[in-house]
Design a protein around this motif. Structure first.
Motif, PDB file in Angstrom:
ATOM      1  N   ASN A  10       0.810  -1.219   0.000  1.00 58.09           N
ATOM      2  CA  ASN A  10       0.000   0.000   0.000  1.00 58.09           C
ATOM      3  C   ASN A  10       0.842   1.266   0.000  1.00 58.09           C
ATOM      4  OD1 ASN A  10       0.899  -0.340   2.686  1.00 58.09           O
ATOM      5  ND2 ASN A  10      -0.789   0.905   3.457  1.00 58.09           N
ATOM      6  N   VAL A  11       2.174   1.129   0.049  1.00 53.10           N
ATOM      7  CA  VAL A  11       3.062   2.297   0.021  1.00 53.10           C
ATOM      8  C   VAL A  11       3.817   2.289  -1.304  1.00 53.10           C
ATOM      9  CG1 VAL A  11       4.978   3.474   1.129  1.00 53.10           C
ATOM     10  CG2 VAL A  11       3.292   2.235   2.525  1.00 53.10           C
ATOM     11  N   GLU A  12       3.639   3.345  -2.065  1.00 49.80           N
ATOM     12  CA  GLU A  12       4.281   3.429  -3.370  1.00 49.80           C
ATOM     13  C   GLU A  12       5.805   3.504  -3.217  1.00 49.80           C
ATOM     14  OE1 GLU A  12       4.025   6.144  -7.451  1.00 49.80           O
ATOM     15  OE2 GLU A  12       2.784   6.602  -5.706  1.00 49.80           O
ATOM     16  N   GLY A  13       6.493   2.806  -4.076  1.00 50.42           N
ATOM     17  CA  GLY A  13       7.952   2.842  -4.081  1.00 50.42           C
ATOM     18  C   GLY A  13       8.618   1.759  -3.268  1.00 50.42           C
ATOM     19  N   VAL A  14       7.856   1.097  -2.394  1.00 51.58           N
ATOM     20  CA  VAL A  14       8.436   0.035  -1.568  1.00 51.58           C
ATOM     21  C   VAL A  14       8.571  -1.244  -2.403  1.00 51.58           C
ATOM     22  CG1 VAL A  14       8.062  -1.452   0.430  1.00 51.58           C
ATOM     23  CG2 VAL A  14       7.558   0.987   0.569  1.00 51.58           C
ATOM     24  N   VAL A  15       9.688  -1.939  -2.247  1.00 51.98           N
ATOM     25  CA  VAL A  15       9.884  -3.239  -2.872  1.00 51.98           C
ATOM     26  C   VAL A  15      10.182  -4.253  -1.770  1.00 51.98           C
ATOM     27  CG1 VAL A  15      10.719  -2.276  -5.044  1.00 51.98           C
ATOM     28  CG2 VAL A  15      12.358  -2.859  -3.242  1.00 51.98           C
ATOM     29  N   GLY A  16       9.948  -5.510  -2.092  1.00 51.20           N
ATOM     30  CA  GLY A  16      10.213  -6.552  -1.099  1.00 51.20           C
ATOM     31  C   GLY A  16      10.092  -7.927  -1.715  1.00 51.20           C
ATOM     32  N   ASP A  17      10.242  -8.943  -0.876  1.00 53.07           N
ATOM     33  CA  ASP A  17      10.107 -10.335  -1.314  1.00 53.07           C
ATOM     34  C   ASP A  17       8.691 -10.801  -0.982  1.00 53.07           C
ATOM     35  OD1 ASP A  17      12.800 -10.109  -1.848  1.00 53.07           O
ATOM     36  OD2 ASP A  17      13.424 -11.144  -0.012  1.00 53.07           O
ATOM     37  N   PHE A  18       7.990 -11.341  -2.005  1.00 50.13           N
ATOM     38  CA  PHE A  18       6.626 -11.824  -1.801  1.00 50.13           C
ATOM     39  C   PHE A  18       6.645 -13.337  -1.586  1.00 50.13           C
ATOM     40  CE2 PHE A  18       5.653  -7.830  -3.955  1.00 50.13           C
ATOM     41  CZ  PHE A  18       4.575  -7.375  -3.208  1.00 50.13           C
ATOM     42  N   TYR A  19       5.894 -13.771  -0.572  1.00 55.36           N
ATOM     43  CA  TYR A  19       5.745 -15.186  -0.265  1.00 55.36           C
ATOM     44  C   TYR A  19       4.262 -15.541  -0.255  1.00 55.36           C
ATOM     45  CZ  TYR A  19      10.612 -15.485   1.330  1.00 55.36           C
ATOM     46  OH  TYR A  19      11.988 -15.477   1.400  1.00 55.36           O
ATOM     47  N   VAL A  20       3.964 -16.744  -0.697  1.00 57.60           N
ATOM     48  CA  VAL A  20       2.619 -17.301  -0.552  1.00 57.60           C
ATOM     49  C   VAL A  20       2.766 -18.665   0.106  1.00 57.60           C
ATOM     50  CG1 VAL A  20       0.561 -18.161  -1.738  1.00 57.60           C
ATOM     51  CG2 VAL A  20       1.654 -16.060  -2.519  1.00 57.60           C
ATOM     52  N   ASP A  21       2.150 -18.806   1.265  1.00 55.42           N
ATOM     53  CA  ASP A  21       2.245 -20.057   2.025  1.00 55.42           C
ATOM     54  C   ASP A  21       3.701 -20.475   2.221  1.00 55.42           C
ATOM     55  OD1 ASP A  21      -0.515 -20.064   2.068  1.00 55.42           O
ATOM     56  OD2 ASP A  21      -0.691 -21.317   0.283  1.00 55.42           O
ATOM     57  N   GLU A  22       4.532 -19.493   2.579  1.00 57.69           N
ATOM     58  CA  GLU A  22       5.953 -19.698   2.891  1.00 57.69           C
ATOM     59  C   GLU A  22       6.807 -20.034   1.670  1.00 57.69           C
ATOM     60  OE1 GLU A  22       7.298 -18.953   5.776  1.00 57.69           O
ATOM     61  OE2 GLU A  22       5.316 -18.392   6.493  1.00 57.69           O
ATOM     62  N   GLN A  23       6.252 -19.929   0.489  1.00 55.70           N
ATOM     63  CA  GLN A  23       7.027 -20.174  -0.730  1.00 55.70           C
ATOM     64  C   GLN A  23       7.336 -18.841  -1.420  1.00 55.70           C
ATOM     65  OE1 GLN A  23       8.175 -23.282  -1.643  1.00 55.70           O
ATOM     66  NE2 GLN A  23       7.291 -23.858   0.333  1.00 55.70           N
ATOM     67  N   LEU A  24       8.622 -18.606  -1.716  1.00 56.02           N
ATOM     68  CA  LEU A  24       9.016 -17.357  -2.362  1.00 56.02           C
ATOM     69  C   LEU A  24       8.426 -17.280  -3.761  1.00 56.02           C
ATOM     70  CD1 LEU A  24      10.747 -14.755  -2.369  1.00 56.02           C
ATOM     71  CD2 LEU A  24      12.624 -16.136  -3.296  1.00 56.02           C
ATOM     72  N   VAL A  25       7.753 -16.170  -4.041  1.00 53.14           N
ATOM     73  CA  VAL A  25       7.138 -15.957  -5.354  1.00 53.14           C
ATOM     74  C   VAL A  25       7.985 -15.018  -6.209  1.00 53.14           C
ATOM     75  CG1 VAL A  25       5.107 -15.049  -6.545  1.00 53.14           C
ATOM     76  CG2 VAL A  25       4.839 -16.372  -4.428  1.00 53.14           C
ATOM     77  N   ALA A  26       8.426 -13.906  -5.623  1.00 59.25           N
ATOM     78  CA  ALA A  26       9.233 -12.928  -6.359  1.00 59.25           C
ATOM     79  C   ALA A  26      10.046 -12.134  -5.339  1.00 59.25           C
ATOM     80  CB  ALA A  26       8.354 -11.997  -7.191  1.00 59.25           C
ATOM     81  N   ALA A  27      11.255 -11.711  -5.763  1.00 57.53           N
ATOM     82  CA  ALA A  27      12.164 -11.034  -4.837  1.00 57.53           C
ATOM     83  C   ALA A  27      12.374  -9.582  -5.254  1.00 57.53           C
ATOM     84  CB  ALA A  27      13.507 -11.763  -4.782  1.00 57.53           C
ATOM     85  N   GLN A  28      12.298  -8.687  -4.270  1.00 56.04           N
ATOM     86  CA  GLN A  28      12.597  -7.264  -4.424  1.00 56.04           C
ATOM     87  C   GLN A  28      11.847  -6.633  -5.598  1.00 56.04           C
ATOM     88  OE1 GLN A  28      14.433  -5.438  -1.996  1.00 56.04           O
ATOM     89  NE2 GLN A  28      13.767  -7.379  -1.084  1.00 56.04           N
TER      90      GLN A  28
END
Length: 416
Positions: A219-237
């Motif tokens: 919800n904050v523009e400009g922030v990047v991070g690592d997304f996980y779904v059910d403890e599985q990495l989906v995409a990084a930064q």
């Protein structure tokens, strides 16, 4: 047995007469020929061929229609065996059994029409399969692969049907989704049990729903991070990501969050949120970040009273002995500081700094993370003493507090 023997003798006699009898030229008048007694056998439908037997003896092979001479007034057994059909599917889908008619009698010189319809036996029936793949979008390649065990039966595009012939009985059918995008659908395969009845069509529809799609973002523009779904990495930064998942409840998380605008002042802790997605649905999962401040803010306002045009004066700020810069009179400057107690040293500097007092102040400054602590050091211009003699033309040395201010002048002034 006697009747069969008599029939065979009659047929042989009839054939011999037909083959070897020659017209007798000695008799001018034609002999009378006894009328032939026959059975006209017809197989129905007309596409059938079979071997015809009379009283156990083969008399015609591979025929559909045949006229058979028989002994009159005698009961005969008419049989047709080894029946074939030119209709597609014969021998694979269906066959015909032998057919017979007993006690066939014909009056002498007469013809009897005998229509025989053999019974059909179905070896197979049909499976009519419908491929029901839901949620497919343009460019997505997915198909239904129909197998019985390891034997492929058909590959069918979504929305289409295919018909296959299967032996009569119960069959275990497995239908799997295949193609470049098959992993977007669930379940990966369906198991079906189908009972095939000869000559009939059994319908089968296998349904596959596209997995739910989770569209993740912050919800904050400009922030990047690592997304996980059910403890599985989906995409990084990355600022956003999406994933197809099985319908149901899932946990979406964001970790190692980075905000380029933070500059060490604050950070965002890891965040997670439950989300539920249905089949064929795209669900937006917006992770709401909570800012955690690492520093607080010291807001210092420089107040220098009594400044006149031409005065060169401003505040110089240092915190805990570390210089932070200058602030013009009447202006405010915010400084990022670690939480806890600090000492702010604010001094008046400039060419005319000596006109103000005090020249420097040490002020306590308590910093709380994420909050602004305000500080307003105030400097007042010194008072001015204007000195002169009451006798005109008199000069002398002027002192203030035993300190020489000016020598041999009629008047002097001093800021004190």
């Amino acid at each position: 047995m006697k009747m069969g023997w008599m029939y065979r003798m009659a047929v042989v006699s009839w054939l011999l007469l037909g083959l070897f009898a020659q017209p007798v030229l000695a008799f001018p008048a034609a002999q009378e020929v006894a009328p032939v007694t026959t059975v006209d056998v017809t197989l129905t439908p007309a596409t059938l061929l079979g071997d015809v037997y009379v009283d156990g003896a083969l008399v015609a092979a591979r025929v559909n229609v045949v006229s058979l001479p028989v002994t009159p007034a005698v009961a005969h057994l008419i049989e047709v065996k080894a029946i074939t059909d030119s209709t597609p599917g014969f021998g694979d889908i269906f066959v015909y059994g032998d057919v017979s008619q007993a006690n066939v009698t014909v009056a002498e010189g007469r013809t009897r029409a005998l229509a025989l319809r053999p019974s059909m036996t179905y070896l197979k029936g049909y499976l009519s399969f419908a491929c029901d793949v839901r949620g497919q979008e343009v460019g997505q390649e997915v198909l239904c692969q129909v197998n019985e065990g390891d034997v492929p039966l058909a590959t069918v595009t979504p929305g289409q049907t295919a018909q296959v012939a299967l032996p009569v009985g119960t069959h275990a059918i497995r239908v799997a989704v295949v193609g470049a995008h098959a992993d977007l659908w669930a379940p990966p395969f369906n198991e079906h049990t189908v009972t095939i009845v000869g000559g009939r069509t059994a319908p089968l529809r296998s349904t596959f729903n596209r997995k739910g799609q989770v569209a993740m973002s912050f919800n904050v523009e400009g922030v990047v991070g690592d997304f996980y779904v059910d403890e599985q990495l989906v995409a990084a930064q990355v600022p956003a990501a999406s994933l197809f998942v099985a319908p149901g409840s899932h946990t979406v998380a964001g970790r190692n969050l980075v905000d380029p605008a933070a500059n060490g002042v604050y950070r965002y802790p890891d965040v997670s949120s439950p989300t539920t997605v249905a089949a064929n649905q795209t669900r937006a999962a917006v992770l709401r970040l909570q800012k955690e401040y690492l520093l607080g803010f010291g807001e210092v306002t420089c107040r220098i009273n009594g400044v006149e045009a031409g005065h060169d004066v401003r505040c110089n700020v240092a915190v805990d002995g570390q210089p932070l810069g200058t602030i013009e009179g009447g202006q405010m400057q915010s400084y990022n500081l670690t939480p806890g107690p600090h000492t702010a040293t604010v001094a008046v500097v400039g060419a005319n700094a000596d006109l103000w007092a005090p020249l420097s102040q040490d002020l306590p400054l308590m910093i709380v993370a994420g909050r602004a602590s305000r500080l307003t050091p105030t400097f007042n211009r010194k008072g001015q003493v204007a000195m002169s003699f009451n006798v005109e033309g008199l000069v002398g040395d002027f002192y203030v507090d035993e300190q020489l201010v000016s020598a041999q002048v009629p008047a002097a002034s001093l800021f004190v």
